[in-house]
Enzyme design. Structure first.
Site, PDB file in Angstrom:
ATOM      1  N   ASP A 159     -13.299   5.276   2.848  1.00  0.00           N
ATOM      2  CA  ASP A 159     -11.870   5.769   3.351  1.00  0.00           C
ATOM      3  C   ASP A 159     -11.666   7.075   3.947  1.00  0.00           C
ATOM      4  O   ASP A 159     -11.627   8.163   3.008  1.00  0.00           O
ATOM      5  CB  ASP A 159     -11.060   5.467   1.894  1.00  0.00           C
ATOM      6  N   ASP A 178       0.906  -1.114   0.008  1.00  0.00           N
ATOM      7  CA  ASP A 178      -0.065  -0.071   0.049  1.00  0.00           C
ATOM      8  C   ASP A 178       0.902   1.102  -0.013  1.00  0.00           C
ATOM      9  O   ASP A 178       1.399   1.529   0.994  1.00  0.00           O
ATOM     10  CB  ASP A 178      -0.775   0.138   1.223  1.00  0.00           C
ATOM     11  N   GLU A 203      -7.436   0.492  -4.412  1.00  0.00           N
ATOM     12  CA  GLU A 203      -7.476   0.556  -3.172  1.00  0.00           C
ATOM     13  C   GLU A 203      -8.673  -0.044  -2.552  1.00  0.00           C
ATOM     14  O   GLU A 203      -8.678  -1.103  -1.893  1.00  0.00           O
ATOM     15  CB  GLU A 203      -6.990   1.896  -2.362  1.00  0.00           C
ATOM     16  N   LYS A 242       2.758  11.321  -3.261  1.00  0.00           N
ATOM     17  CA  LYS A 242       1.677  10.767  -4.245  1.00  0.00           C
ATOM     18  C   LYS A 242       0.757  11.650  -4.905  1.00  0.00           C
ATOM     19  O   LYS A 242       0.288  11.359  -6.138  1.00  0.00           O
ATOM     20  CB  LYS A 242       1.007   9.770  -3.133  1.00  0.00           C
TER      21      LYS A 242
END
Ligand code: AMP
Length: 606
Positions: A189, A8, A167, A69
């Site tokens: 999330d 991850d 994800e 990211k």
């Protein structure tokens, strides 16, 4: 088979996991922590990654990279609004963001690779062996260039990235939801800085993302800020002390606010203490869970709008959701769980650690991949297109080369001849347009009741599972009759053969296409000729003699064109026939004939 790990690669934290005795596990570092902060500090003589790099966020902000990211696969223009939040320098080269550290510049994949290398070393230390293969997760909304950048990061770190998975899909895998055959899943999330909601559909073990939504600037940090604001205000009013003049105190306020928030997920009350610069003493205050919830209720509400929007986009009601999965540390807050439960009307899954669930799912995916037997190519995508042979010997592809697997596709076909009692399903593999130039994988028949050509509806479904096994099913939609067959599409094919098949498809692309277009046009001309004659015999009396003559003439010209070599001429004559029969089609009662005349038909198989 070499070990495959699941990673991850997060905005704030990254983790690495593997499968142990049928259960996924996250690998901890020497400090016992499983999370590696996604932070890289580049000092003159050293490169520091993870927890120790975090200390440099304050000490060397211009040399300490976090949240990289956000820049993966992007140009400077894409992030113009976010630039002000980052203390390090960003430039651009050839449309790609570069991060400037001193004299040197780095691409986001290079920085991500440093984090990946740290994870790789962690796994190598754990297993005492080289780790070179991985599955990496990305947000569902990542586009191709962001996914490619992630893959590049893996390559730079010396990892072969066998699969990039979403994800939310990983989170669902961690809960073993792929073992249920059908269902609709919501993955909620809420991390430190971002919120994502994904609605997934699970069918035959394959997850499809139906909708995603979210807020890239909403997360746990905002909750901390609400608590911090109360403290700052009270310090000013009650202690006559302005913490904004003291960066150290501000930092402790932020940290204490977060600690208090986390405590209140467990307890109803929490005590908070902040040491003030010497002459001012100490600040102490108790916070209750109710107070925290009153301060942050609107933030929780802000996540519900995107949830409703995603449901709307997927054309679903909250009650259509079978399972809700929680990801991200902030979903530990009781108020968050309560509101999710109220919205979806179902208790969310929260047995797994929400910080780890994505990495755990990546490990499950890695395990599925490593289960592939030796006589299969290890597939992350189908190396060659798969389809069936249709009328005239042309290929009708259902699953295109390079489709990520598992994958499925479905298409309707019909018959070509009146009274046909079976259809032939010929499964093919390759990139060429004509069946004779592709590889034959399997052949089977499906019985159909005798009906006029074009009437039967045969649904052909292709399904490739994660091991590259292809299952082909043909179903007569009217009778429900089903036939199926299982094949291993890559069985016995070497990499060289796959390459040869692809390169031949490029070499012959132009002539293949021409041959295909001609065959298709001829087949269509023949079908429309037959349908028109049938229509004339059934409904000729409903139109006048002039119209009839015009139709006959258009048919004769079509016949001549059909023997020629130019598909465009044939297509033009087909259009003429369609025009001439327009009125006839309107007055005809028979709907299938009507459709055939207007050329609204399905591809025919044998
Ligand atoms: P993530 O990005 O998934 O690592 O989530 C980090 C965020 O989760 C931070 O804002 C943390 O403060 C928050 N968090 C972690 N544990 C808890 C908890 N028990 N209660 C509330 N928030 C938490």
């Amino acid at each position: 088979m070499a070990r495959i790990v699941g990673i991850d690669l997060g905005t704030t934290n990254s983790l690495i996991a593997y499968m142990h005795d049928q259960a996924p596990r996250v690998i901890a570092g020497r400090n016992g922590r499983t999370l590696v902060p996604s932070v890289v500090a580049m000092m003159d003589n050293s490169l520091i990654v993870g927890d120790p790099a975090k200390e440099h966020l304050v000490r060397n902000p211009e040399r300490t990279i976090y949240s990289v990211k956000r820049f993966m696969g992007k140009g400077l223009e894409d992030v113009a609004e976010e630039l002000k939040y980052f203390p390090y320098r960003l430039t651009e080269q050839g449309g790609v963001i570069r991060i400037q550290i001193g004299e040197k510049t780095y691409s986001p994949p290079q920085i991500s690779a440093m984090i990946l290398k740290e994870l790789k070393h962690r796994a190598e230390a754990h297993f005492g062996e080289d780790i070179s293969k991985a599955v990496i997760t990305v947000p569902a909304y990542f586009n191709d260039s962001q996914r490619q950048a992630t893959k590049d990061a893996g390559t730079i770190a010396g990892l072969e990235v066998l699969r990039i998975i979403n994800e939310p899909t990983a989170a669902s895998l961690a809960y073993g939801l792929q073992e249920h055959t059908q269902g609709t899943i919501a993955v909620y999330d809420l991390g430190g800085g971002t919120f994502d909601i994904s609605i997934l559909k699970l069918k035959d073990g394959i997850f499809e993302v139906l909708a995603t939504n979210g807020n890239t600037h909403l997360g746990g940090d905002d909750f901390d800020r609400r608590v911090a604001d109360v403290i700052i205000q009270e310090l000013r009013e009650q202690h006559r002390f302005d913490p904004e003049q003291h960066p150290d105190t501000m930092q402790s306020i932020r940290l204490e606010a977060e600690r208090t928030k986390v405590r209140l997920s467990e307890d109803q009350k929490a005590m908070l203490t902040i040491e003030l610069p010497s002459e001012t003493g100490q600040y102490r205050r108790e916070f209750t869970r109710d107070q925290l919830e009153a301060l942050t209720r609107d933030l929780v509400e802000q996540t519900l709008g995107p949830c409703r929007q995603a449901l709307n986009d997927a054309d679903l009601q909250p009650s259509d959701i079978d399972e809700v999965i929680l990801v991200g540390g902030s979903t530990r807050m009781p108020l968050v769980r309560q509101r999710i439960q109220e919205l979806f009307g179902t208790i969310p899954h929260c047995e797994l650690n929400p910080d780890e669930v994505v990495a755990l799912g990546a490990a499950v995916q890695a395990d599925i991949l490593s289960g592939a037997t030796q006589d299969l190519l290890l597939l992350d995508v189908t190396p060659l297109s798969l389809g069936i042979e249709t009328m005239g010997g042309v290929v009708s592809p259902l699953i295109r080369r390079n489709t990520t697997i598992p994958a499925s596709a479905k298409e309707l076909f019909t018959t070509y001849v009146d009274g046909q009692t079976s259809v032939d399903i010929h499964v093919l593999q390759g990139e060429r347009e004509l069946a004779k130039d592709t590889r034959s994988l399997a052949r089977f028949q499906l019985k159909v009741p005798p009906l006029p050509a074009g009437v039967p509806r045969v649904e052909v479904m292709f399904l490739i599972d994660a091991n590259g096994i292809l299952n082909v099913t043909a179903k007569d939609v009217r009778t429900g009759q089903v036939q199926s067959i299982e094949v291993k599409p890559s069985y016995g094919l070497s990499d060289e053969e796959v390459e040869r098949m692809i390169s031949e498809s490029f070499k012959f692309a132009a002539e293949d296409l021409k041959a295909r277009q001609l065959i298709e046009a001829r087949t269509e001309a023949e079908a429309i000729h037959k349908a028109t004659q049938k229509a004339l015999s059934l409904g000729g009396h409903l139109i006048n003699a002039e119209e009839k003559a015009a139709i006959q003439e258009s048919l004769a010209t079509l016949e001549t064109a059909r023997t020629g070599e130019d598909h465009r001429v044939i297509r033009a004559r087909i259009a003429d026939v369609e025009k001439a029969t327009h009125h006839l089609a309107e007055v005809l009662m028979d709907t299938t004939l009507k459709e055939a005349l207007q050329n609204k038909k399905l591809t025919e198989i044998f």
